[in-house]
Design a protein around this motif. Structure first.
Motif, PDB file in Angstrom:
ATOM      1  N   MET A   1     -57.793 -98.076 -89.737  1.00 44.30           N
ATOM      2  CA  MET A   1     -58.430 -97.491 -88.558  1.00 44.30           C
ATOM      3  C   MET A   1     -59.820 -98.083 -88.398  1.00 44.30           C
ATOM      4  N   GLU A 100     -58.411 -99.528 -81.425  1.00 39.20           N
ATOM      5  CA  GLU A 100     -57.924 -99.483 -82.810  1.00 39.20           C
ATOM      6  C   GLU A 100     -57.627-100.872 -83.373  1.00 39.20           C
ATOM      7  N   CYS A 131     -59.833 -90.367 -85.603  1.00 41.94           N
ATOM      8  CA  CYS A 131     -60.980 -91.098 -86.135  1.00 41.94           C
ATOM      9  C   CYS A 131     -62.166 -90.144 -86.250  1.00 41.94           C
TER      10      CYS A 131
END
Length: 140
Positions: A1, A100, A131
């Protein structure tokens, strides 16, 4: 991520972005900078005149040299063409899709009520995507 960082409190977000881009480009980073269409020409001009000692190689995403230029300016909503870049710097009010795909995202948030509100919405969108953004208060 992706690592997402919010830099909040920029009195002049475009000037702050110029300094950030100068530092990143000096380190060899490749960046995509998302900017609202109304601010595109202003940022482009500032990157040419920001420093008398530094050249900040940049172009717009429609330029034939975009794939070979370290700093690419775009108003696009999606990052499909920019997945190989090191970082997204977002100066636009809305979040960008496809973030991403990049290792790092830097969101620059100004001091106006509208900028703060848009920043909060983007912050929530990142959280909803799983996130946990970090926040850095700009002091200059």
């Amino acid at each position: 991520m992706s690592a997402v960082e919010f830099r909040v409190g920029a009195t002049d977000p475009l000037a702050y972005a110029c300094g950030l881009l100068r530092t990143a480009a000096a380190k060899g980073a490749t960046l995509v900078v998302r900017v609202a269409p109304a601010s595109m020409a202003d940022l482009d001009a500032r990157l040419w005149t920001f420093s008398q000692l530094d050249f900040l190689p940049h172009c717009r995403d429609t330029d034939a040299l975009a794939t070979r230029t370290p700093i690419v300016l775009t108003a696009a909503l999606g990052l499909t063409a920019f997945g190989g870049r090191d970082c997204l710097v977002n100066l636009a009010p809305a979040a960008m899709t496809g973030w991403e795909a990049l290792p790092r995202v830097i969101e620059i948030v100004g001091i106006s009520a509208e900028a703060k509100q848009a920043g909060r919405q983007r912050f929530r969108a990142y959280r909803q995507a799983g996130c946990e953004p970090t926040t850095l208060e700009i002091t200059s």
